[in-house]
Design an enzyme around this catalytic site. Structure first.
Site, PDB file in Angstrom:
ATOM      1  N   TYR A   3      -2.413   2.811  -6.360  1.00  0.00           N
ATOM      2  CA  TYR A   3      -2.986   1.663  -5.655  1.00  0.00           C
ATOM      3  C   TYR A   3      -3.476   0.569  -6.594  1.00  0.00           C
ATOM      4  O   TYR A   3      -3.955  -0.460  -6.151  1.00  0.00           O
ATOM      5  CB  TYR A   3      -4.168   2.106  -4.789  1.00  0.00           C
ATOM      6  CG  TYR A   3      -3.731   2.707  -3.499  1.00  0.00           C
ATOM      7  CD1 TYR A   3      -3.102   3.942  -3.502  1.00  0.00           C
ATOM      8  CD2 TYR A   3      -3.923   2.062  -2.299  1.00  0.00           C
ATOM      9  CE1 TYR A   3      -2.674   4.512  -2.338  1.00  0.00           C
ATOM     10  CE2 TYR A   3      -3.499   2.629  -1.127  1.00  0.00           C
ATOM     11  CZ  TYR A   3      -2.880   3.843  -1.141  1.00  0.00           C
ATOM     12  OH  TYR A   3      -2.454   4.403   0.025  1.00  0.00           O
ATOM     13  N   LYS A  22      -2.622  17.049  -6.919  1.00  0.00           N
ATOM     14  CA  LYS A  22      -1.227  17.504  -6.989  1.00  0.00           C
ATOM     15  C   LYS A  22      -0.929  17.851  -8.453  1.00  0.00           C
ATOM     16  O   LYS A  22       0.072  17.454  -9.033  1.00  0.00           O
ATOM     17  CB  LYS A  22      -0.340  16.370  -6.452  1.00  0.00           C
ATOM     18  CG  LYS A  22       1.079  16.739  -6.196  1.00  0.00           C
ATOM     19  CD  LYS A  22       1.297  17.694  -5.041  1.00  0.00           C
ATOM     20  CE  LYS A  22       2.736  18.176  -5.065  1.00  0.00           C
ATOM     21  NZ  LYS A  22       2.962  19.475  -4.480  1.00  0.00           N
ATOM     22  N   ASP A  55      -0.536  19.440  -0.950  1.00  0.00           N
ATOM     23  CA  ASP A  55       0.356  19.815   0.162  1.00  0.00           C
ATOM     24  C   ASP A  55      -0.195  21.021   0.928  1.00  0.00           C
ATOM     25  O   ASP A  55      -0.154  21.079   2.163  1.00  0.00           O
ATOM     26  CB  ASP A  55       1.786  20.072  -0.338  1.00  0.00           C
ATOM     27  CG  ASP A  55       1.832  20.901  -1.600  1.00  0.00           C
ATOM     28  OD1 ASP A  55       1.297  20.451  -2.617  1.00  0.00           O
ATOM     29  OD2 ASP A  55       2.379  22.010  -1.564  1.00  0.00           O
ATOM     30  N   ASP A 101      -5.856   8.689   1.021  1.00  0.00           N
ATOM     31  CA  ASP A 101      -5.387   7.780   2.061  1.00  0.00           C
ATOM     32  C   ASP A 101      -4.686   8.583   3.153  1.00  0.00           C
ATOM     33  O   ASP A 101      -4.992   8.474   4.345  1.00  0.00           O
ATOM     34  CB  ASP A 101      -4.422   6.772   1.414  1.00  0.00           C
ATOM     35  CG  ASP A 101      -4.089   5.615   2.340  1.00  0.00           C
ATOM     36  OD1 ASP A 101      -4.705   5.512   3.414  1.00  0.00           O
ATOM     37  OD2 ASP A 101      -3.213   4.812   1.986  1.00  0.00           O
TER      38      ASP A 101
END
Ligand code: NAP
Length: 398
Positions: free
Chosen positions: A147, A214, A263, A287
């Site tokens: 971002y 992640k 995930d 987000d």
């Protein structure tokens, strides 16, 4: 007498009984939801002997009409000077020089935490069987990650230079027809975010903080976020919090800090929501996760948000949905998102009693099946009311 909120030497906010709080009404349905939310906030504050001296500042279409600017400097200065403010949704100008007014405000004031509490309100239509098990508070990093806006478009001379540099310096051969984005994750950005999440969890007697990342794939960004998060626990909170690996999952009377891969987190917030409490995560994960969780409790239209810098004391609370232009001026949409953002703001400035009263009254109103169109269309036997009538019904129950 109206007075400014200030930052005390110990880093806490000093809030007078009549604080001056700047607000941006917002574009589109802002004209409907802001007056409704304000009426409820005022009524609840009055019940506790408080009063907000609201100060309107301009941004978005209203600002552009009146000043020719989308985000006038005077608005930024008002938020800077008064520390705490609130805003309705703003149109993102297409093709203008400014990417998004929301992003601009966050960057200018360095509002590094995006705070998104997600909880269930009894009676709200939800797509899952036990939405009441969801009670989470997301701390989303707000200033870096993909971002940061560091992107080069495919086919430009700039991206060709970057691709050549990556080839020459690192032997990385990326496809020549690539667009390239850069994902910075820093020690500074990660640690201050995790620190804020742990402080919040301790202050609100939460049982755990989960670092969502992640890191199994992106080791030096997402994986590093996890490592730096655990460093914060060990170096700064050893008395009050403990990492999972340091206690075998049994924290005793300390706060448990654990981590989960992004995930798997998306699966487990559905299958085992009660195992998640405060969540600290990077910008993109946060987000996705905050919108998915809001949907899980049926709360897309009523999800609140705050953007906060806990060091400078700045906070801008905001509706999380957009301007819904097709409904603008119809006194139709749900004011819940901006109202609950106001509740979050009241909690943040220490007006817990007024905040709790609004939540209880909102719960009662929804339980009585008095709702706006968005809930009415999904509920049996609901009484559909206008935005302003919904606010009146909440005020009656305060
Ligand atoms: P949107 O304004 O959020 O509207 C999408 C749909 O969400 C609406 O059509 C409506 O659903 C529902 N909705 C939105 N607000 C609601 C409310 N208060 N009560 C009940 N339902 C509500 O998204 P968009 O149409 O994609 O974006 C419109 C503009 O808003 C764009 O300029 C965008 O850039 C901007 N935006 C601003 C913010 C912000 O300021 N924070 C955030 C997102 C988007 P139904 O059609 O099903 O009734």
């Amino acid at each position: 007498m109206p007075e400014k909120i200030t930052l005390a030497e110990d880093g806490a906010l000093r809030v007078p009984d009549e604080p001056i709080i700047p607000f941006i009404e917002g574009d589109g349905t802002g004209v409907d939801i802001w007056p409704a939310a304000k009426a409820v906030l005022d009524a609840a504050a009055a019940k506790h002997g408080k009063r907000v001296a609201w100060k309107e500042v301009l941004a978005g279409e209203k600002a552009f009409r009146e000043t020719g600017e989308w985000l006038p400097q005077s608005t930024v200065e008002a938020f800077r000077e008064h520390l705490i403010g609130i805003k309705g949704p703003l149109t993102t100008p297409v093709g203008g020089g400014i990417r998004s007014l929301n992003v601009a405000l966050r960057q200018i004031l360095d509002l590094y935490v995006c705070l998104r509490p997600v909880r269930y309100f009894s009676g709200v239509p939800s797509p899952v069987r036990q939405p009441e098990l969801v009670d989470m508070v997301i701390f989303r990093e707000n200033t870096e990650d993909v971002y940061a806006g560091l992107e080069l478009a495919e086919g430009t001379p700039e991206v060709a230079r970057l691709l050549a540099f990556l080839h020459d310096s690192f032997g990385w051969d990326l496809r020549a027809d690539s667009g390239v984005g850069i994902k910075p994750i820093s020690v500074t950005g990660s640690k201050r975010l995790v620190r804020a999440a742990i402080n919040y969890a301790l202050a609100h007697h939460r049982k755990s903080v989960t670092l969502v990342h992640k890191g199994n794939i992106q080791k030096f960004t997402e994986g590093a976020f996890r490592e730096w998060g655990y460093e914060v626990v060990r170096e700064e909170f050893a008395d009050a919090a403990v990492a999972w690996d340091d206690c075998g999952g049994d924290p005793g009377d300390r706060l448990l800090v654990k981590d989960a891969i992004a995930d798997i987190t998306f699966q487990q917030v559905l299958t085992r929501p009660s195992e998640f409490d405060v969540i600290a995560t990077t910008n993109l994960n946060g987000d996705y996760l905050s919108d998915a969780l809001a949907a899980q409790v049926g709360g897309i239209g009523i999800a609140p948000g705050g953007n906060i810098n806990y060091v400078t004391g700045h906070g801008v609370f905001e509706a999380t949905h957009g301007t819904a232009p097709k409904y603008a001026g119809q006194d139709k949409v749900n004011p819940g998102s901006v109202l609950l953002s106001g509740v979050l703001m009241f909690e943040h400035i220490g007006w817990q009693g007024a905040a709790d009263d609004i939540v209880a009254a909102l719960e009662e109103t929804i339980a009585a099946k008095i709702v706006t169109y968005d809930f009415a269309r999904l509920m049996e036997g609901a009484r559909e009311v206008r935005t302003s009538q919904f606010a009146d019904a909440i005020i009656e129950r305060l």
